[in-house]
Design a protein around this motif. Structure first.
Motif, PDB file in Angstrom:
ATOM      1  N   ALA A  24      29.396  18.541  52.655  1.00  0.00           N
ATOM      2  CA  ALA A  24      29.395  18.106  51.256  1.00  0.00           C
ATOM      3  C   ALA A  24      29.503  16.591  51.163  1.00  0.00           C
ATOM      4  O   ALA A  24      28.868  15.958  50.318  1.00  0.00           O
ATOM      5  N   GLY A  25      30.300  16.014  52.025  1.00  0.00           N
ATOM      6  CA  GLY A  25      30.489  14.568  52.004  1.00  0.00           C
ATOM      7  C   GLY A  25      29.194  13.842  52.350  1.00  0.00           C
ATOM      8  O   GLY A  25      28.809  12.878  51.687  1.00  0.00           O
ATOM      9  N   VAL A  28      33.529  19.033  44.784  1.00  0.00           N
ATOM     10  CA  VAL A  28      33.860  20.110  45.720  1.00  0.00           C
ATOM     11  C   VAL A  28      35.289  19.920  46.220  1.00  0.00           C
ATOM     12  O   VAL A  28      35.627  18.864  46.752  1.00  0.00           O
ATOM     13  N   ILE A  79      39.375  17.158  50.279  1.00  0.00           N
ATOM     14  CA  ILE A  79      39.780  18.162  51.258  1.00  0.00           C
ATOM     15  C   ILE A  79      41.287  18.049  51.434  1.00  0.00           C
ATOM     16  O   ILE A  79      41.818  16.959  51.637  1.00  0.00           O
ATOM     17  N   CYS A 138      36.838  16.450  41.063  1.00  0.00           N
ATOM     18  CA  CYS A 138      35.891  16.363  42.178  1.00  0.00           C
ATOM     19  C   CYS A 138      34.761  17.371  41.988  1.00  0.00           C
ATOM     20  O   CYS A 138      34.859  18.289  41.183  1.00  0.00           O
ATOM     21  N   VAL A 168      37.774  21.350  48.944  1.00  0.00           N
ATOM     22  CA  VAL A 168      37.852  22.164  50.150  1.00  0.00           C
ATOM     23  C   VAL A 168      39.332  22.385  50.441  1.00  0.00           C
ATOM     24  O   VAL A 168      40.082  21.427  50.641  1.00  0.00           O
ATOM     25  N   ALA A 170      29.271  25.210  52.197  1.00  0.00           N
ATOM     26  CA  ALA A 170      29.090  23.923  51.521  1.00  0.00           C
ATOM     27  C   ALA A 170      27.685  23.802  50.957  1.00  0.00           C
ATOM     28  O   ALA A 170      27.487  23.343  49.841  1.00  0.00           O
ATOM     29  N   VAL A 221      34.172  14.781  47.138  1.00  0.00           N
ATOM     30  CA  VAL A 221      34.866  15.845  47.856  1.00  0.00           C
ATOM     31  C   VAL A 221      36.357  15.527  47.953  1.00  0.00           C
ATOM     32  O   VAL A 221      36.743  14.375  48.184  1.00  0.00           O
ATOM     33  N   ALA A 249      33.556  20.110  54.408  1.00  0.00           N
ATOM     34  CA  ALA A 249      33.772  18.784  53.819  1.00  0.00           C
ATOM     35  C   ALA A 249      32.756  17.784  54.356  1.00  0.00           C
ATOM     36  O   ALA A 249      32.245  16.937  53.618  1.00  0.00           O
ATOM     37  N   VAL A 289      34.678  10.944  49.999  1.00  0.00           N
ATOM     38  CA  VAL A 289      35.549  12.050  50.440  1.00  0.00           C
ATOM     39  C   VAL A 289      36.993  11.577  50.401  1.00  0.00           C
ATOM     40  O   VAL A 289      37.329  10.525  50.939  1.00  0.00           O
TER      41      VAL A 289
END
Lengths: 92, 991, 416
Positions: free
Chosen positions: B187-188, B171, B196, B169, B173, B466, B194, B184, B236
């Motif tokens: 970023a999403g 990011v 999470i 990914c 989280v 983020a 992402v 999230a 996400v």
């Protein structure tokens, strides 16, 4: 230790495809070299705490031997080159 | 027992009634409950006993840090010992049992240990149990072991399955509290990939305990909106019940997802994993793991009914459970007051707020009596708290009746993952806690882990974090439009450190699970174990299944207080994976049982099966070891017959597992000449040669034959065991040592089916299927070349080489043709009584012939040790191992060298691994002459024979020696001899 | 203060207020007869035996961290003397004998527990190798028993006998092998040495070594310069790093090895068991945790931690051996740095400098060696000659070709 290693031939590849041999020692001596030079080459290691040059084999990929620069404390990897380049530089 | 369930509870579903048992008693809870909340709702405050003193213990937390409420859940193969009741979701039919108590949790004999308290202080066992010496293993240790330990693991097989996955990914989280959710979402919405992950059954973290409003909306509605949007974003991935438990090099994170552990047996889908291991590779990481509320160390602080303030609030608001009817709060910070407010809002009496701060900077609007500058020094009650003893500022003591006590000693950021790779957290006086390290290993901490308090500031922190990581990824991003938080007050923490209450009466626990008290920490200091690591190891503080989540910082605080330094000067112990314990099952995934390792099968496996082979594991391979015929019940019956049939008629053996390497290039001959110790430069086309390969240290690495099939084209065989190793070695030589040589290597092990046809009739058999002339003149010993087979329908590679010592060939055909060719050979050989033979018969014949395998090539022998010293070229300038092979120790005449060995009395037997002694010598290691490397019963000779590595070697042919097997209690007389027991003149080979 | 039943009882009545420190916390003196670099197990044991057996008491142990912070505190606590080679076996058996009397000797309960060590075998070739090994042990008078499958099954009924990829055929058992509470070994030696007058100086890192020609004169440390008559290195894991201070290159690479502990359990496994078809060894501590480990990570490292791949390999091998581990939870992993020598055996010898002595290269076998390593190193320091059980651990064996390669894998450190 990188999860992805940049093979100069294959690009970024998973760490699991590689096998590590260990430190790049002194160059393999010439045939007629003194036994002590051979001893250094076969047995003695610099084993630094910090930047380290080591042989990796892309055993699950292109099967080329590579030389990695890696930090033995942080495990961060730096340059990766095909190991055949060492010979021309007098380092293998 | 009274129900403590009250209205509300955002997590529970009152229409979903779930029955469970606790120590055999049937109880009820709701969907959404944890085992802990369900027990509390049923008025069960006492749930377990402590490790050393067997003190009654209740539920301290509402999360992963729980040190007390460890239960064994499930039965048989589905039994999970040491399960935190605070993390286990309630399912219908769940069976939970208390641990470490006998006969039961209410009446536990072990509690008598409490009377011995002073005797059982920190490290007491290091000072005693030494007399008499033999008593440790016989008496003391069994008692200790029986008393120690927590739950009992099942020996039954686990019926569940497990799996492992990779995930990548942009990011990651970690944690889905307000900071994580805001991160999230930010970023999403920016389009990043992402993940999470949160350990909880529901996203929300600290928001789940919010009973009130966020802005103008109820907290649970705000949360539902955020979670709903995250689920709707295709980029996400939301992972609930997923604990990120380890941070490894280069942003690899290990996480375990509880896929079905929270389901009843009936609901479990056997085709799905119970747990799933995720290896997550993240470009950027936001650490939103929150903070852990610390207990305070005071007398009787472990009594059931004592709970962290945050936990109490969670049970109240998220589960609709009242902690009691008359509750007190003991807190040194403002945030904990929220618990008192919520209790009062729900109509529960708050008897007192005891705050050690003389002038708490807070405007508490509730009814509760605020006792400032005071501390709780003791509690009373047998199996649950009945009252607390408060020491006032002026030294006066007061007893207050309560049935629950909320405690808050401040907040410890959950920095574990930021420290798994060696970074150390940094002490902050402002936050009274250890904060994430400055260079947080590439992670960006956000929210409570970074010292923020309150939902509003966590939202902002998450979104800001983020944005910073998105910018680092080259993405333009703005903080997500977040829920209106204008009316949600952030309460500044205002924590004033108190680690341990000085006026404590009785045992004041630091580490609940390991029963470590403030007195133990002090004792460790007095005895010199004052380094934080030594104190930990001496007292076992922080070494329990909770890894000190609630105890470590308090222990550090006590050490600091006693030394008169800052906790920062004491430092922490090392944070190590795993954040919370992880099952073997999850880490193993599908690689278990027979699937532990893959199976390699020869291309002739089916043929061997059809011929009734018994198989044996050889590394990953299955090799056919013998082929029993009707009436043969003992393996030797078959092997002896197979051997005799080869020696008298002809046999066929699958040798496909040998390593096979194709070697091409203008310099291939020169290359071979350098990797073998014997000469290879002048091997003509159409010839095979036996070669010995040394390591650079001069010892034998492997042996095999290499054939020259055409100009600049060679075919090397290696032993089965070192097929991969030899190829790797050759590649190293070709690429690194001699890149100037024109040579190319390719493994062909799996491309060829190869079989040995051995015995006096071998040529007769092969002549029927090979079109070319293979007479002795046309195809002499060591000939090797392509042959036409079956009237030109197939080309094979034929080698006249022999491991058995008989007239023998090896024929290689493309793997797919292997079984058909083997069948055809069987048909062709029928008139010559051909029979398949396996690795056992092969082993017998090679010993009879004195040929070596890796039983002799054991990594410590030279060619000379194996009787092949003359093969080592004295003419070649250079080959691998040349110089080191000449070292003093490797040419020592007293080195063990290969000999044959046979019993003097031919009826005697002996075992491989027996040692050799001179006759009359005392049995001692100093008198050791060597050992038997291989042995077999030789059906040709009618007695046992063997090979041995013996000091002095061939010099000693004819000497009588002792073959000593102390393990078996046997000792016989043997005679050292030439290892070539059969056909020493090689007549059969050349026939 | 001597620990005894009486002292324990007495202190009970005084609420444990009168216990004295287990060791002093001295400042370094200007000069010592012997300075030992490294306050781990081997360094502390060396100081203990130097002061107790050889009467050398003007000794300092310099430790850069806290005492016992090296591999003595981060191993899997196994002791055994099931070695194959003539150069190794008597040394490890000497160590076993020292273990057997250690607690009474240094008056500290290190919980030496001879629970037995069983090495499983899964093939004829492994059985033969264990026969050779077991007989080598027996030749030296070391207990060893070759168990068949049924005998192993009787002792360890919970191993995988029915569905194993590599069926268990039997095992080599050393009944006298077992486990020891690792930290307590460091503490027992430290306390004993301290009582004999040895200065144990913590938080004292050696930063340079002073020489005059081929003589060491002293060391520079983070707590000042200290002079010495003899200098002894016992810094396995960091040997190359310290040796570099005197321009010494070693046949050693540093590698990381992880170890693990499970949550506490009621008695589950009684002996030490090692798997023969993968890297896994396990025992259960007195406290109830399963303590286990596997192979080194394979790459040079000075970081005391490993990576996830090795964690998974260890878990896989563990469950291949004991299927019931499936629901046992692993609590914690940690890492130590191994001095991997080029033949897999240790080095204990004089050096090119006349008063510098080297002890290292223990690979991952250093813990079991602790008492004998201390005793023999003390012997070498005090007498100038190697102890009779440690004559093979010479530095020049690599150059001369007298290798001690139990595994036979040659000069590649990460294969040992």
């Amino acid at each position: 230790m990188s999860s992805l290693v940049k093979c100069p031939h294959c690009g970024l590849r998973p760490r699991e495809e590689f096998t590590i041999r260990g430190e790049v020692p002194t160059p393999r001596p010439a045939a007629g070299a003194d036994e002590s030079v051979w001893f250094d080459h076969v047995y003695l290691r610099d084993n630094p705490r910090g930047q380290h040059r080591e042989y990796w084999h892309h055993s699950g990929g292109c099967r080329r031997w590579l030389v990695l620069d890696r930090n033995t404390v942080t495990h961060e990897t730096g340059d990766v080159v095909d190991a055949s380049t060492l010979k021309s530089e007098g380092r293998a | 027992m009274t129900s403590f369930r009250i209205d509300g509870g955002t997590l529970i579903d009152r229409d979903d009634v779930r029955e469970f048992t606790f120590n055999g008693e049937r109880l009820r809870g709701f969907g959404g409950d944890t085992v802990a909340s369900a027990l509390l709702a049923n008025g069960r405050q006492l749930v377990g006993r402590s490790f050393k003193y067997h003190r009654p213990r209740g539920i301290l937390t509402a999360g992963a840090a729980e040190p007390n409420a460890l239960l064994t859940i499930g039965r048989d193969g589905r039994r999970d010992p040491n399960t935190r009741a605070t993390m286990a979701e309630l399912f219908d039919g769940l069976e939970a049992r208390s641990q470490n108590c006998w006969p039961n949790v209410d009446f536990d004999i072990g509690a008598m240990n409490g009377l011995l308290g002073p005797l059982l202080g920190a490290g007491f066992y290091y000072k005693t149990f030494m007399w008499p010496a033999a008593f440790w293993e016989k008496v003391y240790e069994p008692l200790i072991r029986k008393a120690a330990g927590l739950g009992r693991a099942s020996y039954d097989p686990d019926p569940g399955s497990y799996e492992k996955c990779w995930a990548h990914c942009d990011v990651l989280v970690i944690g889905a509290g307000p900071a994580g959710l805001a991160a999230a979402l930010t970023a999403g919405r920016a389009g990043a990939r992402v993940i999470i992950a949160d350990e909880g059954a529901q996203l929300g973290g600290g928001m789940l305990a919010e009973g009130g409003m966020i802005g103008n909306k109820p907290a649970d509605a705000v949360l539902a909106d955020m979670v709903g949007e995250l689920h709707a974003l295709p980029n996400v991935e939301v992972k609930k019940r997923t604990t990120v438990f380890g941070a490894y090099d280069d942003q690899v994170f290990a996480a375990v997802e509880q896929v079905q552990k929270h389901l009843s047996d009936a609901a479990i889908n056997p085709d799905r994993a119970m747990e799933r291991l995720w290896r997550i590779v993240a470009k950027q990481v936001i650490l939103a793991t929150g903070a852990e509320e610390r207990p305070i160390v005071f007398g009787g602080n472990d009594r059931p009914g004592v709970m962290t303030a945050g936990a109490m609030r969670t049970y109240l608001n998220a589960f609709g459970v009242a902690p009691g009817k008359q509750v007190a709060l003991f807190a040194n910070n403002n945030q904990a007051y929220q618990t008192a407010m919520d209790l009062e809002a729900r109509g529960i009496e708050v008897a007192a707020i005891i705050d050690p701060r003389k002038c708490p900077d807070i405007d508490y609007g509730g009814k509760a009596r605020l006792i400032a500058g005071a501390m709780v020094r003791d509690t009373a009650g047998r199996k649950a708290i009945k009252s607390i003893a408060v020491r006032h500022d002026d030294g006066r003591d007061e007893m207050i009746a309560v049935d629950a006590l909320a405690v808050s000693g401040g907040y410890s950021p959950i920095v574990h993952l930021a420290c798994h790779r060696g970074a150390r957290p940094v002490w902050s006086d402002e936050h009274v806690g250890f904060m994430p390290p400055e260079n947080c290993d590439g992670m960006v901490p956000a929210g409570a882990v970074a010292g923020k308090a309150g939902i509003a500031s966590c939202f902002v922190a998450g979104a800001t974090a983020a944005v910073s990581v998105l910018n680092a990824l080259g993405l333009n991003a703005a903080p997500a439009g977040l829920p209106d938080t204008q009316t949600a007050d952030d309460i500044a923490q205002g924590t004033v450190a108190i680690w341990s209450v000085p006026s404590s009466k009785g045992k004041a626990f630091v580490d609940y699970q390991n029963d470590v008290t403030a007195g133990d920490i002090n004792l460790a200091m007095r005895e010199g174990y004052d380094h934080v690591e030594l104190a930990k190891r001496y007292t076992t503080n922080g070494m329990a299944t909770d890894q000190g989540k609630t105890s470590n910082v308090n222990a550090i605080g006590i050490l600091a207080q006693n030394k008169g330094v800052s906790p920062g000067a004491i430092g922490t112990t090392t944070f190590r994976p795993f954040y919370t314990p992880v099952s073997f099952g999850a880490l193993v995934g599908a690689s278990k049982g027979f699937e532990f390792q893959p199976v390699r099968k020869s291309p002739l496996h089916g043929w061997a099966e059809r011929n009734g082979a018994k198989f044996v594991e050889t590394g990953l391979w299955y090799r056919s070891s013998w082929f029993p015929k009707d009436g043969e019940t003992f393996w030797r019956d078959s092997v002896d017959r197979e051997v005799m049939n080869v020696r008298e008629n002809v046999g066929i053996c699958d040798v496909s597992t040998l390593g096979k390497i194709e070697i091409f290039g203008a310099d291939a001959a020169e290359f071979l000449n350098r990797v073998y110790c014997n000469a290879f430069l002048k091997l003509p086309v159409g010839k095979a040669r036996y070669g010995i390969m040394l390591r650079e240290d001069g010892l034998v690495y492997d042996d095999g034959t290499t054939s020259c099939l055409a100009e600049n084209h060679y075919f090397m065989t290696t032993t089965t065991a070192l097929a991969a190793g030899v190829l790797t070695h050759l590649e190293f030589c070709a690429q690194v040592l001699w890149p100037d040589l024109d040579v190319r290597l390719a493994s062909a092990t799996d491309q060829w089916a190869q079989m040995a046809i051995a015995g006096p009739r071998a040529r007769d058999v092969l002549a029927k299927i090979i079109d070319d002339d293979i007479s002795n003149d046309a195809f002499p010993f060591l000939a090797a070349r392509d042959v036409s087979m079956f009237g030109g329908r197939l080309t094979g590679r034929l080698f006249r080489i022999s491991f058995s010592g008989e007239l023998a060939y090896e024929i290689a055909v493309p793997a797919g043709y292997g079984e058909s060719v083997a069948d055809a050979i069987m048909v062709a050989g029928k008139e010559f009584d051909i029979a398949p033979y396996g690795t056992e018969a092969l082993g017998v014949m090679r010993i009879e012939k004195g040929h070596v395998t890796h039983a002799e090539i054991n990594g410590t022998v030279t060619p000379a040790d194996l009787g092949m010293g003359r093969m080592v070229s004295a003419k070649k300038d250079d080959f691998i191992g040349r110089v080191m092979n000449m070292r003093e120790g490797l040419v020592d005449p007293m080195r063990p060298a290969l000999v044959g060995i046979k019993p003097k009395s031919l009826a005697d037997k002996f075992a491989t691994g027996s040692h050799i002694l001179k006759i009359g010598d005392e049995v001692s290691l100093a008198n050791d002459q060597g050992y038997v490397t291989s042995m077999c019963y030789s059906p040709n000779l009618g007695h046992a024979i063997g090979l041995a590595l013996v000091k002095g070697g061939p010099e000693r042919y004819g000497e009588e020696v002792v073959i000593w097997n102390g393990l078996a209690g046997t000792s016989i007389t043997g005679i050292l001899c030439n290892p070539a027991f059969v056909d020493p003149e090689n007549e059969k080979l050349h026939a | 203060m001597r620990y005894s039943a009486l002292s324990l009882l007495g202190n009970t009545f005084s609420k444990n207020k009168n216990w004295k420190p287990a060791w002093r916390n001295p400042d370094p003196k200007p000069r010592y007869d012997v300075i030992i670099i490294g306050g781990g197990g081997h360094g502390l044991a060396t100081a203990y035996y130097l002061s107790k057996v050889f009467g050398v008491r003007n000794v300092a142990v310099l430790e850069k961290g806290y005492l016992g912070s090296g591999n003595i505190g981060r191993n899997t606590t196994i002791i055994r003397s099931n070695y194959l080679l003539e150069g190794n076996n008597p040394f490890y058996e000497f160590s076993m004998k020292l273990w057997e009397g250690l607690e009474q000797d240094f008056n500290f309960n290190a919980m030496v527990s001879q629970r037995g060590v069983i090495n499983l075998y899964h093939s004829d070739a492994q059985r033969d190798a264990y026969t050779r090994r077991g007989n080598a042990m027996r030749l030296h008078g070391v207990d060893a028993d070759l168990l068949d499958r049924d005998q192993v099954r009787e002792k360890l009924p919970f191993l995988d006998y029915d569905n194993a990829r590599f069926p268990i055929m039997g095992g080599l058992m050393q009944a006298r092998g077992g486990t020891v509470r690792h930290d307590a070994v460091a503490w027992g030696f430290a306390r004993g040495a301290d009582q004999n007058g040895v200065d144990i100086i913590q938080n004292c890192e050696v930063t340079a070594i002073d020489r005059d020609g081929d003589q060491i004169t002293g060391v520079q440390t983070t707590r000042g310069a200290i002079k010495c008559g003899k200098l002894a290195m016992a810094v396995a894991g960091s040997s190359s790093h310290v040796a570099r201070m005197v321009d010494m290159h070693l046949p050693i690479e540093s590698h990381a090895l992880q170890a693990f502990v499970s949550e506490g359990l009621k008695p589950f496994i009684d002996t030490v068991v090692t798997f023969g078809a993968g890297h896994f060894y396990v025992s259960q501590s007195d406290k109830g945790g399963l303590v286990f480990g596997g192979d080194i990570e394979g790459y040079n490292s000075y970081a005391q931690r490993g990576n996830l791949a090795c964690v998974e390999h260890v878990a896989e091998a563990g469950m291949a051996m004991i299927p019931a581990l499936s629901r046992v939870r692993i609590l914690r992993s940690w890492g130590g740095i191994m001095d991997m020598s080029m033949d897999g055996s240790p080095i204990m010898d004089r050096t090119h400098l006349s008063n510098l002595y080297f002890n290292g290269g223990w690979c991952y076998g250093g813990f079991k060696a602790t008492p004998a390593s201390g005793y023999c190193f003390a012997h070498l320091l005090a007498t100038g000659t190697p102890h009779e059980t440690a004559t093979a651990f010479r530095m020049d064996r690599f150059a001369r070709g007298y290798l001690l390669d139990e595994k036979g894998v040659g000069a590649q450190a990460n294969l040992h």
